[in-house]
Motif scaffolding. Structure first.
Motif, PDB file in Angstrom:
ATOM      1  N   VAL A  23      26.103   3.236  -8.860  1.00  0.00           N
ATOM      2  CA  VAL A  23      24.937   2.349  -8.734  1.00  0.00           C
ATOM      3  C   VAL A  23      25.158   1.360  -7.577  1.00  0.00           C
ATOM      4  O   VAL A  23      24.302   1.191  -6.712  1.00  0.00           O
ATOM      5  N   ALA A  24      26.350   0.739  -7.554  1.00  0.00           N
ATOM      6  CA  ALA A  24      26.597  -0.318  -6.558  1.00  0.00           C
ATOM      7  C   ALA A  24      26.699   0.232  -5.140  1.00  0.00           C
ATOM      8  O   ALA A  24      26.296  -0.437  -4.178  1.00  0.00           O
ATOM      9  N   ALA A  25      27.216   1.472  -5.004  1.00  0.00           N
ATOM     10  CA  ALA A  25      27.472   2.006  -3.654  1.00  0.00           C
ATOM     11  C   ALA A  25      26.179   2.277  -2.882  1.00  0.00           C
ATOM     12  O   ALA A  25      26.207   2.476  -1.670  1.00  0.00           O
ATOM     13  N   GLN A 114      29.165  11.862  -7.849  1.00  0.00           N
ATOM     14  CA  GLN A 114      27.910  11.166  -7.520  1.00  0.00           C
ATOM     15  C   GLN A 114      28.198   9.814  -6.861  1.00  0.00           C
ATOM     16  O   GLN A 114      27.500   9.413  -5.940  1.00  0.00           O
ATOM     17  N   ALA A 115      29.252   9.140  -7.353  1.00  0.00           N
ATOM     18  CA  ALA A 115      29.627   7.859  -6.736  1.00  0.00           C
ATOM     19  C   ALA A 115      30.045   8.094  -5.282  1.00  0.00           C
ATOM     20  O   ALA A 115      29.684   7.328  -4.378  1.00  0.00           O
ATOM     21  N   ALA A 116      30.789   9.167  -5.059  1.00  0.00           N
ATOM     22  CA  ALA A 116      31.224   9.491  -3.687  1.00  0.00           C
ATOM     23  C   ALA A 116      30.009   9.769  -2.807  1.00  0.00           C
ATOM     24  O   ALA A 116      29.916   9.276  -1.670  1.00  0.00           O
ATOM     25  N   ARG A 117      29.058  10.521  -3.350  1.00  0.00           N
ATOM     26  CA  ARG A 117      27.845  10.850  -2.587  1.00  0.00           C
ATOM     27  C   ARG A 117      27.054   9.581  -2.238  1.00  0.00           C
ATOM     28  O   ARG A 117      26.437   9.496  -1.185  1.00  0.00           O
ATOM     29  N   ALA A 118      27.103   8.600  -3.162  1.00  0.00           N
ATOM     30  CA  ALA A 118      26.381   7.338  -2.896  1.00  0.00           C
ATOM     31  C   ALA A 118      27.122   6.476  -1.882  1.00  0.00           C
ATOM     32  O   ALA A 118      26.600   5.474  -1.405  1.00  0.00           O
ATOM     33  N   GLY A 119      28.369   6.848  -1.541  1.00  0.00           N
ATOM     34  CA  GLY A 119      29.097   6.127  -0.493  1.00  0.00           C
ATOM     35  C   GLY A 119      30.363   5.432  -0.957  1.00  0.00           C
ATOM     36  O   GLY A 119      31.018   4.756  -0.165  1.00  0.00           O
ATOM     37  N   ALA A 120      30.733   5.563  -2.247  1.00  0.00           N
ATOM     38  CA  ALA A 120      31.953   4.879  -2.720  1.00  0.00           C
ATOM     39  C   ALA A 120      33.189   5.567  -2.160  1.00  0.00           C
ATOM     40  O   ALA A 120      33.225   6.792  -2.020  1.00  0.00           O
TER      41      ALA A 120
END
Ligand SMILES: Cc1cc2nc3c(=O)[nH]c(=O)nc-3n(C[C@H](O)[C@H](O)[C@H](O)COP(=O)(O)OP(=O)(O)OC[C@H]3O[C@@H](n4cnc5c(N)ncnc54)[C@H](O)[C@@H]3O)c2cc1C
Length: 383
Positions: A23-25, A114-120
């Motif tokens: 969510v945060a990324a 999914q977090a990695a995909r969001a940029g984390a």
């Protein structure tokens, strides 16, 4: 090279931390730190998660992330229709609950992807320790970080929670087998209450398929009189009058152990630039030991609160208020129920009496952290 001065560090890549990071990324610079070499492994969970509709009744005020409602089929090992509860005397009562049994390893890795995909940025095999003003990382990625904010999603023995000054809370101690070649009812997730076979907690059989199951016991140390947890689980599998018929000819494929917070919310879930989510914050329904739904919801709220704090200067005390609004009532009630049932847990005679007093629908209410009238009677009231 790792940048030292990032915006947000999330410690722990379980369901709470991965959800917070994903969510945060979308808005922030995020690092997700996990001490396990492989995210999601080893598994320390039974994997039972009610279907989306059941979760809406369980947590009526919470906004459920898609990650809980629409789980891709490939991460679901099995579906169940019923929950069946056994008393020490061997009586059983059952009620309808549509359930999914997750492949937790795959589920956690999916959330992390999914977090990695969001940029984390993800740092596995790396342990975080708190320093004044930052984090010291050791293991595969060693170094120091000075994040503007930290989310502690580091599970039941949370380092971040300890650093915030919270006392260690009451825990359920769990030991679980993954078993093959068992003779179970694959439609039903089963719970067994007994002062002998599961002191201060319960034993469970969660089907993974027609002849495979997660079989475990969760107990509390204050109820153990010198017994060892491995002996208790072996006793359940081989001696429990109803369970042995289903389990004793099976084989153990894996042994898992872990802790489940049983005392409700940690003293403080925000302090300075730190907040806690999931098991680290005590976000587990103490009446059932279920922590996956609250971890994902808390992770979502933590990620959103980090964005609001770092981008708009909103106070982190708003995080605690939002948690309270979305599932505070259920969390608190689950602890109240646990305390009421604690009175009965000392003797099979009392557990049998409580069991007889509750209808199947009232048992379902208890699992949903609602207090049915027989439980609120003086006999079971908190001493
Ligand atoms: C045996 C057992 C069976 C269970 N069965 C169920 C069930 O069927 N259904 C259900 O809903 N719940 C169940 N639970 C509870 C559920 O597993 C947890 O509530 C859930 O995993 C909480 O998610 P989380 O992200 O808060 O914490 P966790 O999943 O515990 O993740 C925390 C992560 O933080 C990492 N970490 C810890 N310290 C550090 C550090 N210093 N640095 C870096 N990383 C760190 C850990 O390695 C871990 O991966 C069970 C628990 C146990 C023990």
């Amino acid at each position: 090279m790792m940048r030292e001065d990032i915006q947000l560090a999330v410690v722990g890549a379980g369901p709470a931390g991965c959800t917070a990071a994903l969510v945060a990324a979308r808005e922030l610079d995020v690092v997700l730190i996990e001490r396990k070499s492989e995210i999601g492994s080893p598994v320390q969970c039974g994997g039972f998660l009610p279907e989306g509709g059941e979760l809406e009744s369980l947590l009526p005020r919470a906004r459920l992330p898609e990650a809980l409602k629409e789980i891709p089929k490939r991460f679901i090992l099995h579906h169940t229709r019923l929950q069946r509860i056994y008393s020490p005397s061997g009586m059983s009562k059952e009620f309808a609950v549509a359930g999914r049994v997750l492949d937790r390893r795959a589920f956690d890795r999916h959330l992390a992807s999914q977090a990695a995909r969001a940029g984390a940025r993800i740092l596995p095999a790396t342990r975080a320790a708190l320093l004044e003003g930052g984090l010291e990382l050791s293991g595969h990625y060693a170094g120091r970080l000075r994040p503007r904010m930290i989310i502690g999603a580091d599970g039941p023995r949370s380092t971040v929670s300890r650093h915030m000054g919270n006392p260690v809370q009451e825990m359920g101690i769990c030991l679980e087998y993954e078993m093959a070649d068992v003779d179970i009812d694959s439609d039903a997730a089963e719970m067994f209450f007994s002062a002998r076979y599961a002191p201060g907690g319960y034993a469970w059989i969660i089907p993974l398929g027609p002849d495979r199951a997660n079989v475990g016991v969760g107990v509390r140390s204050s109820y153990l009189s010198g017994q060892r947890l491995p002996d208790i689980l072996e006793g359940f599998v081989h001696d429990h009058p109803q369970a042995k018929e289903k389990l004793s000819s099976g084989e153990v494929l894996a042994v898992m152990r872990g802790l489940v917070p049983a005392g409700g919310s940690a003293g403080s879930i925000h302090k300075g630039n730190m907040i806690l989510a999931g098991d680290a914050a005590g976000h587990v329904l103490a009446s059932s030991g279920g922590g996956i739904p609250l971890a994902v919801v808390a992770g979502r709220i933590a990620g959103e609160s980090a964005i609001e704090h770092l981008c708009s200067g909103k106070s982190l005390s708003e995080y605690s208020s939002r948690i309270g609004r979305e599932f505070g009532r259920e969390l608190e009630r689950s602890v109240q129920i646990r305390k009421m049932v604690d009175v009965a847990m000392r003797s099979d005679r009392l557990i049998n009496a409580l069991f007889a007093a509750l209808s199947p629908e009232q048992m379902k209410s208890v699992m949903r952290a609602q207090i049915p009238s027989p439980l609120s009677s003086r006999e079971w009231s908190i001493k």
